[in-house]
Design a protein around this motif. Sequence first.
Motif, mmCIF file in Angstrom:
data_model
loop_
_atom_site.group_PDB
_atom_site.id
_atom_site.type_symbol
_atom_site.label_atom_id
_atom_site.label_comp_id
_atom_site.label_asym_id
_atom_site.label_seq_id
_atom_site.Cartn_x
_atom_site.Cartn_y
_atom_site.Cartn_z
ATOM 1 N N GLU A 198 0.810 -1.334 -0.031
ATOM 2 C CA GLU A 198 -0.140 0.019 -0.110
ATOM 3 C C GLU A 198 0.824 1.041 0.123
ATOM 4 O OE1 GLU A 198 -2.752 0.002 3.098
ATOM 5 O OE2 GLU A 198 -3.931 -1.636 2.232
ATOM 6 N N THR A 199 2.060 1.000 0.565
ATOM 7 C CA THR A 199 3.055 2.153 0.496
ATOM 8 C C THR A 199 4.275 1.666 -0.254
ATOM 9 O OG1 THR A 199 3.755 1.864 2.649
ATOM 10 C CG2 THR A 199 2.399 3.438 2.367
ATOM 11 N N ARG A 229 10.893 4.273 5.106
ATOM 12 C CA ARG A 229 10.415 4.175 6.488
ATOM 13 C C ARG A 229 10.744 5.643 7.040
ATOM 14 N NH1 ARG A 229 13.710 0.212 9.298
ATOM 15 N NH2 ARG A 229 12.333 -1.290 8.457
ATOM 16 N N ASN A 230 9.524 6.104 7.504
ATOM 17 C CA ASN A 230 9.633 7.634 7.967
ATOM 18 C C ASN A 230 10.039 8.763 6.943
ATOM 19 O OD1 ASN A 230 8.554 6.766 10.349
ATOM 20 N ND2 ASN A 230 10.441 6.292 11.128
#
Length: 394
Positions: free
Chosen positions: A93-94, A99-100
Amino acid sequence: MTKELIIACAGAGKSAKIINDAIARYRDRKRSLILTYTDCNQRQIIQRLSSKLGAVPPEIKVKGWFTFLLEDMVRPYQSCVLEDRVSGLNFNETDPHKRNGYTIRGRAERASGGSINQQHFVTKETQKAHSAYLSKFACRIAEETKIIRKVGRKSYKVGCATERLEEIYDVIFIDEVQDLVGWDFELLRLFSACSELDVICVGDFRQTIYQTANAQKKPKSNAEKVSYFQDIGFSQSSLNKSRRSVASICTFSDRIHHGLGFRSTISGVDERNLPAAIAEHLGVFAVKRADFEAYYERYRPTILRQSHSTEQQICSGREAFNFGKSKGMTFCRTLIIPTGPQKAFLQGNSNAIAAGSTDKAVNAFYVASTRARYSTGFLLDEDVSIDGVTAWRP
């Protein structure tokens, strides 16, 4: 060979055209591949083909986009990039490598020596392909298999997989093409170089809600996608006759993307022959909250909203759908609970819904506004300052 983009308005019968064209080619002993993104649309196409032909014949294949990428573009020639077989799909989905907001160490496409880093395309433990990078994976395999085609002065590394498609199929139909993004379009560029394969893409960029990847690579916006098709030599045509909505709904919905080059929508609904009970309430209306119960009891509209948390006291116990979920659906009458920007649009600020960083908000508004056959209502206490919307009174 035909390379065509067909831009169709809401209710124009996009899928019906593809199904009818595929059946006509089947009767001419041509082989077709129909691709689409959502499972729902894939099931509908299979059901409609079965209804017309008794069953889906082997000369017509229907596949989801990711299934097509895995079965036809990646697995047949994956050994030129990977040591082990791709075991399946890891749906993202991402971006799986972020990450961040930062890239995870060891996930870059190339290792320090310049070789392809397998973890950029597949998971380390299970060898599943990242959906967000599946089209890019297919493009890299095409480069590695070193099959080159020339179109004019340009050369394309189409690869063995694309060449294989020409041997299996005579035409590829891509339904809901607006859902493709980024690297998907690089594959379309390769297909454009196929001299023995028709490629017909059908969609409506005004209805882009879902997309195959959360991509940073262009094209992303509606305008970029249309321009890309022009760049790779696709001819363009339009289906601008809505078989779903009355004329006043078509005119209102055209205002949402006004000035972006889309042809005006023509209604195919014959309002003169509608039953009196339906004909007495046609068009686009603003309904005040104080009048909601009376309006709902009289017309029983399907409620459309932004999310499940929207106005639960109104939606509870009544037929209600989120804007995105309603895509592809048709209702007799709808009542839309507008967002803040949508209210501003109805009050005359035409830029209000286009102010976001993506086209998603404006496209969701278009999808919601084009679901009804006979009447579209907006639950709104504020005065409306846009032509074509009538204040409803009990």
